[in-house]
Design an enzyme around this catalytic site. Structure first.
Site, mmCIF file in Angstrom:
data_model
loop_
_atom_site.group_PDB
_atom_site.id
_atom_site.type_symbol
_atom_site.label_atom_id
_atom_site.label_comp_id
_atom_site.label_asym_id
_atom_site.label_seq_id
_atom_site.Cartn_x
_atom_site.Cartn_y
_atom_site.Cartn_z
ATOM 1 N N ARG A 1 54.700 40.107 36.410
ATOM 2 C CA ARG A 1 53.862 38.898 36.460
ATOM 3 C C ARG A 1 54.724 37.767 36.995
ATOM 4 O O ARG A 1 55.824 37.525 36.504
ATOM 5 C CB ARG A 1 53.342 38.501 35.083
ATOM 6 C CG ARG A 1 52.786 37.071 35.102
ATOM 7 C CD ARG A 1 52.098 36.635 33.860
ATOM 8 N NE ARG A 1 50.828 37.307 33.715
ATOM 9 C CZ ARG A 1 49.844 36.865 32.945
ATOM 10 N NH1 ARG A 1 49.988 35.736 32.260
ATOM 11 N NH2 ARG A 1 48.723 37.526 32.856
ATOM 12 N N HIS B 1 44.976 39.253 40.303
ATOM 13 C CA HIS B 1 45.142 39.643 38.888
ATOM 14 C C HIS B 1 44.348 40.942 38.646
ATOM 15 O O HIS B 1 43.350 40.952 37.918
ATOM 16 C CB HIS B 1 44.632 38.502 38.002
ATOM 17 C CG HIS B 1 45.070 38.592 36.573
ATOM 18 N ND1 HIS B 1 45.926 39.559 36.101
ATOM 19 C CD2 HIS B 1 44.751 37.816 35.489
ATOM 20 C CE1 HIS B 1 46.120 39.369 34.804
ATOM 21 N NE2 HIS B 1 45.420 38.330 34.409
ATOM 22 N N GLN C 1 43.312 42.416 35.127
ATOM 23 C CA GLN C 1 42.284 41.613 34.462
ATOM 24 C C GLN C 1 40.885 42.090 34.853
ATOM 25 O O GLN C 1 40.002 42.272 34.012
ATOM 26 C CB GLN C 1 42.446 40.139 34.850
ATOM 27 C CG GLN C 1 41.359 39.231 34.276
ATOM 28 C CD GLN C 1 41.438 39.137 32.769
ATOM 29 O OE1 GLN C 1 42.500 38.868 32.234
ATOM 30 N NE2 GLN C 1 40.342 39.353 32.084
ATOM 31 N N ASP D 1 37.203 30.567 34.550
ATOM 32 C CA ASP D 1 38.655 30.643 34.310
ATOM 33 C C ASP D 1 39.148 29.199 34.213
ATOM 34 O O ASP D 1 38.402 28.248 34.511
ATOM 35 C CB ASP D 1 39.311 31.391 35.493
ATOM 36 C CG ASP D 1 40.821 31.601 35.329
ATOM 37 O OD1 ASP D 1 41.357 31.370 34.221
ATOM 38 O OD2 ASP D 1 41.472 31.973 36.333
ATOM 39 N N CYS E 1 38.608 35.077 31.272
ATOM 40 C CA CYS E 1 39.796 35.936 31.172
ATOM 41 C C CYS E 1 40.733 35.469 30.058
ATOM 42 O O CYS E 1 41.535 36.270 29.577
ATOM 43 C CB CYS E 1 40.530 35.981 32.510
ATOM 44 S SG CYS E 1 40.981 34.348 33.121
ATOM 45 N N ARG F 1 41.574 44.665 27.976
ATOM 46 C CA ARG F 1 42.834 44.644 28.736
ATOM 47 C C ARG F 1 43.703 45.823 28.320
ATOM 48 O O ARG F 1 44.319 46.490 29.134
ATOM 49 C CB ARG F 1 43.619 43.336 28.501
ATOM 50 C CG ARG F 1 42.917 42.039 28.883
ATOM 51 C CD ARG F 1 42.632 41.952 30.353
ATOM 52 N NE ARG F 1 43.805 42.232 31.178
ATOM 53 C CZ ARG F 1 44.845 41.387 31.353
ATOM 54 N NH1 ARG F 1 44.848 40.203 30.794
ATOM 55 N NH2 ARG F 1 45.866 41.729 32.129
HETATM 56 N N1 CP Z 1 44.047 36.936 30.847
HETATM 57 C C1 CP Z 1 45.386 36.985 30.851
HETATM 58 O O1 CP Z 1 46.029 37.472 31.772
HETATM 59 O O2 CP Z 1 45.959 36.455 29.745
HETATM 60 P P1 CP Z 1 47.511 36.197 29.529
HETATM 61 O O3 CP Z 1 47.912 35.091 30.481
HETATM 62 O O4 CP Z 1 47.620 35.786 28.085
HETATM 63 O O5 CP Z 1 48.255 37.462 29.830
HETATM 64 N N1 NVA Z 2 44.034 31.747 36.934
HETATM 65 C C1 NVA Z 2 44.795 31.800 35.699
HETATM 66 C C2 NVA Z 2 44.624 33.110 35.040
HETATM 67 C C3 NVA Z 2 45.306 33.248 33.707
HETATM 68 C C4 NVA Z 2 45.136 34.595 33.099
HETATM 69 C C5 NVA Z 2 46.257 31.515 35.990
HETATM 70 O O1 NVA Z 2 46.779 32.035 36.997
HETATM 71 O O2 NVA Z 2 46.876 30.774 35.240
#
Ligand code: CP
Ligand code: NVA
Length: 313
Positions: free
Chosen positions: A108, A135, A138, A231, A271, A299
């Site tokens: 990530r 993502h 997700q 989101d 999400c 998830r």
């Molecule tokens: N939805 C999601 O990716 O959550 P986190 O940022 O907590 O991993």
């Molecule tokens: N769009 C958001 C998603 C978090 C799971 C971000 O990138 O912060």
């Protein structure tokens, strides 16, 4: 085990076909049923995964850690404070080292090309746990949640409302294209999907009737949607845009009125993490249409399916 994805990475959802996506969701559904019936198998004894997180995470980290650990595998969490990645050592070199020690890697972070380089050089399956662009893990959970709510995916209608150019919106377009879900991205003109992402997603559903649309009027955009998905307005790494986003996205908050415009049976998806009072009202978030915690739980089951399938187990 289907063996379809053995040795493969998931860097964007476009890496898999429609059949592979549906097979992954089927496996995740079986894994979830086993989990709730108390059946715990351990396919990953003797296996190890590296989890690299440049950005924060609750769900993604915990899903990977619990899924891999419960299967009997060994998890190593690596933050930028722990490793040399991209600082004192090139991504290529770190990838080659990790590939010698781990069976698979989750990343990530910011740049999509980092996760692509990890995959190219490590020689093991690499999973994109969120980048600025995509993502994919997700959206696997989101599609499973929609399928649980309605029994099928093909022909369903979803409206994604808010920041139409972020990682979740981009990936949702691809996931909907593959699974045959009609998707309307409801957003201001300043935050609409990159035309290249939209046309790539449209190419993935060229042979079907799937509609992928952009709409600027919130009420028109959600009309007829069976799922309304939002989101955060400010994604990780874009904090300096906060004020501008609040101004642009104020009309796009998911409220009771907007859910009524969608229809009384529509489900609400997010999400998470959520900023209640920004992209969604607390009433909708806590209300009977909300499936956000099913999504969060899914998830884990979808990530577990992905790991097992890509390791050929
Ligand atoms: N939805 C999601 O990716 O959550 P986190 O940022 O907590 O991993
Ligand atoms: N769009 C958001 C998603 C978090 C799971 C971000 O990138 O912060």
């Amino acid at each position: 085990m289907t063996g379809l994805l053995k040795g493969r990475s998931l860097l964007t959802l476009a890496d898999i076909t429609r059949d592979e996506l549906l097979a992954l969701l089927d496996r995740a559904g079986r894994i979830k049923a086993d989990y709730h019936s108390g059946r715990r198998e351990q396919h990953l004894r003797g296996y190890s995964i590296a989890l690299i997180f440049e950005k924060r995470s609750t769900r993604t980290r915990c899903a990977f850690e619990t899924a891999f650990g419960e299967e009997g595998g060994h998890v190593v969490f690596l933050s930028p404070q722990d490793i040399h990645l991209g600082v004192k050592e090139t991504v290529e070199d770190t990838a080659r080292v990790l590939g010698r020690m781990f069976d698979c890697i989750e990343f990530r972070g910011y740049r999509q090309d980092t996760v692509e380089t990890l995959a190219r050089y490590s020689g093991v399956p690499v999973y994109n746990g969120l980048t600025d662009e995509y993502h994919p893990t997700q959206i696997l959970a989101d599609l499973l949640t929609i399928r649980e709510a309605y029994g099928t995916l093909e022909g369903r209608r979803i409206a994604y409302i808010g920041d139409g150019r972020n990682n979740v919106s981009n990936t949702l377009l691809i996931g909907c294209a593959l699974s045959g879900v009609h998707c309307t991205v409801v957003c201001p003109a300043e935050l609409q999907p990159d035309p290249r992402v939209l046309s790539m997603a449209r190419e993935l559903c060229e042979d079907s009737e799937v509609e992928l649309r952009v709409e600027h009027d919130p009420t028109v955009g959600v009309r007829g949607a069976e799922a309304v998905y939002t989101d955060v307005w400010v994604s990780m790494g874009e904090e300096e845009k906060a004020q501008e986003r609040l101004e642009l996205l104020e009309p796009y908050r998911v409220t009771d009125a907007l859910m009524r415009a969608a229809g009384e049976h529509a489900i609400f998806l997010h999400c998470l993490p959520a900023v209640k009072g920004n992209e969604v009202s607390a009433d909708v978030f806590e209300g009977p249409q909300s499936r956000v915690f099913d999504q969060a739980e899914n998830r884990k089951h979808t990530i577990r399916a992905l790991i097992l399938e890509t390791l050929g187990l």
